[in-house]
Design an enzyme around this catalytic site. Structure first.
Site, PDB file in Angstrom:
ATOM      1  N   SER A  71       0.844  -1.201   0.000  1.00  0.00           N
ATOM      2  CA  SER A  71       0.000   0.000   0.000  1.00  0.00           C
ATOM      3  C   SER A  71       0.875   1.245   0.000  1.00  0.00           C
ATOM      4  O   SER A  71       0.569   2.241  -0.670  1.00  0.00           O
ATOM      5  CB  SER A  71      -0.923   0.009   1.220  1.00  0.00           C
ATOM      6  OG  SER A  71      -1.793  -1.094   1.215  1.00  0.00           O
ATOM      7  N   SER A 110      -4.542   2.000   4.629  1.00  0.00           N
ATOM      8  CA  SER A 110      -4.375   0.822   5.480  1.00  0.00           C
ATOM      9  C   SER A 110      -5.613  -0.022   5.332  1.00  0.00           C
ATOM     10  O   SER A 110      -6.720   0.437   5.651  1.00  0.00           O
ATOM     11  CB  SER A 110      -4.185   1.218   6.947  1.00  0.00           C
ATOM     12  OG  SER A 110      -4.293   0.093   7.804  1.00  0.00           O
ATOM     13  N   GLY A 111      -5.447  -1.237   4.839  1.00  0.00           N
ATOM     14  CA  GLY A 111      -6.609  -2.106   4.651  1.00  0.00           C
ATOM     15  C   GLY A 111      -7.372  -2.326   5.936  1.00  0.00           C
ATOM     16  O   GLY A 111      -8.596  -2.184   5.992  1.00  0.00           O
ATOM     17  N   SER A 112      -6.677  -2.629   7.008  1.00  0.00           N
ATOM     18  CA  SER A 112      -7.323  -2.925   8.290  1.00  0.00           C
ATOM     19  C   SER A 112      -7.745  -1.666   9.034  1.00  0.00           C
ATOM     20  O   SER A 112      -8.635  -1.701   9.881  1.00  0.00           O
ATOM     21  CB  SER A 112      -6.362  -3.718   9.183  1.00  0.00           C
ATOM     22  OG  SER A 112      -5.247  -2.919   9.560  1.00  0.00           O
ATOM     23  N   THR A 114      -5.912  -0.353  11.159  1.00  0.00           N
ATOM     24  CA  THR A 114      -5.340  -0.489  12.500  1.00  0.00           C
ATOM     25  C   THR A 114      -3.813  -0.566  12.489  1.00  0.00           C
ATOM     26  O   THR A 114      -3.213  -0.775  13.545  1.00  0.00           O
ATOM     27  CB  THR A 114      -5.884  -1.756  13.192  1.00  0.00           C
ATOM     28  OG1 THR A 114      -5.519  -2.913  12.422  1.00  0.00           O
ATOM     29  CG2 THR A 114      -7.403  -1.700  13.334  1.00  0.00           C
ATOM     30  N   THR A 115      -3.179  -0.412  11.334  1.00  0.00           N
ATOM     31  CA  THR A 115      -1.719  -0.477  11.258  1.00  0.00           C
ATOM     32  C   THR A 115      -1.118   0.556  12.206  1.00  0.00           C
ATOM     33  O   THR A 115      -1.385   1.761  12.087  1.00  0.00           O
ATOM     34  CB  THR A 115      -1.246  -0.208   9.819  1.00  0.00           C
ATOM     35  OG1 THR A 115      -1.938  -1.091   8.929  1.00  0.00           O
ATOM     36  CG2 THR A 115       0.255  -0.441   9.700  1.00  0.00           C
ATOM     37  N   GLU A 175      -4.627  -3.330  -2.616  1.00  0.00           N
ATOM     38  CA  GLU A 175      -3.454  -2.594  -3.057  1.00  0.00           C
ATOM     39  C   GLU A 175      -3.566  -2.188  -4.528  1.00  0.00           C
ATOM     40  O   GLU A 175      -3.129  -1.094  -4.910  1.00  0.00           O
ATOM     41  CB  GLU A 175      -2.210  -3.450  -2.820  1.00  0.00           C
ATOM     42  CG  GLU A 175      -1.948  -3.698  -1.335  1.00  0.00           C
ATOM     43  CD  GLU A 175      -1.402  -5.084  -1.019  1.00  0.00           C
ATOM     44  OE1 GLU A 175      -1.253  -5.388   0.177  1.00  0.00           O
ATOM     45  OE2 GLU A 175      -1.127  -5.840  -1.968  1.00  0.00           O
TER      46      GLU A 175
END
Length: 208
Positions: A71, A110-112, A114-115, A175
């Site tokens: 990403s 950030s996909g989650s 929470t990174t 991504e």
């Protein structure tokens, strides 16, 4: 002697009863179909957020970009294109990146959602009055809570390995969409600017 090629449907079963292996062409078709479907849903659900993100980038004093892993690589491509457009752009982590302040925009992916490093950066940006544009699959994440504009990509997170949302490996679909989204933001801003490709070209790197 020429090699004879064969085609098969991804996930199909051969005459022997074993699953067939998709060719590269079939894999490309699968990826194209997944990206097309996700983008169609993304646009339907995020049309106003997409335009709001473009407005934030265009009006920012400076743009800071941050992402982890693939990403992050996708956003570095976006940073390059925004620089070509004439924006003042910085990639977080580069030694020449200055402090972010009010009037700036932090563009993160950030996909989650929470990174750790990305959420901490968003916290810092928010604390100094900078605006945040976030791209994520998780609209209820901490990153989305901090963001002024959240673009939700309806793709699998990298830890989703069951193949129900995407047949691709570990967040690849997210991504890929981040890459195309960055190009779409650039293209829209470029067309709004009225500048020609020849006018942008002198900003292209010449120390190669």
């Amino acid at each position: 002697m020429a090699t004879q090629s064969t085609t098969s449907t991804p996930g199909a079963t051969s005459a022997s009863g074993t699953a067939s292996t998709p060719s590269v062409a079939e894999s490309l078709a699968l990826i194209t179909d997944e990206v097309r479907d996700v983008i169609a849903t993304l646009v339907a659900r995020n049309d106003s957020a997409l335009d709001a993100a473009a407005v934030r980038l265009r009006s920012a004093d400076r743009v800071f970009v941050l992402g982890a892993g693939r990403s992050g690589l996708a956003l570095r491509m976006t940073a390059m294109r925004l620089m070509h457009l004439g924006l003042d752009v910085h990639v977080v982590g580069d030694v020449t990146t200055p402090a972010i302040t009010a009037g700036d925009v932090l563009l993160v992916a950030s996909g989650s959602g929470t990174t750790g490093a990305i959420v901490r950066a968003a916290d810092t940006a928010a604390s100094v009055g900078a605006e945040i544009v976030a791209v994520t699959t998780a609209p209820r994440s901490r990153l989305a809570e901090l963001a002024d504009v959240t673009i939700v990509v309806p793709a699998a997170q990298k830890t989703d390995h069951d193949g129900n949302i995407s047949a691709q490996y570990s967040g690849a679909l997210f991504e890929q969409v981040v890459t195309l989204l960055g190009d779409a933001l650039f293209h829209s801003l470029w067309q709004q600017s009225g500048a020609s490709a020849d006018e942008l070209w002198p900003r292209h790197a010449n120390l190669e």
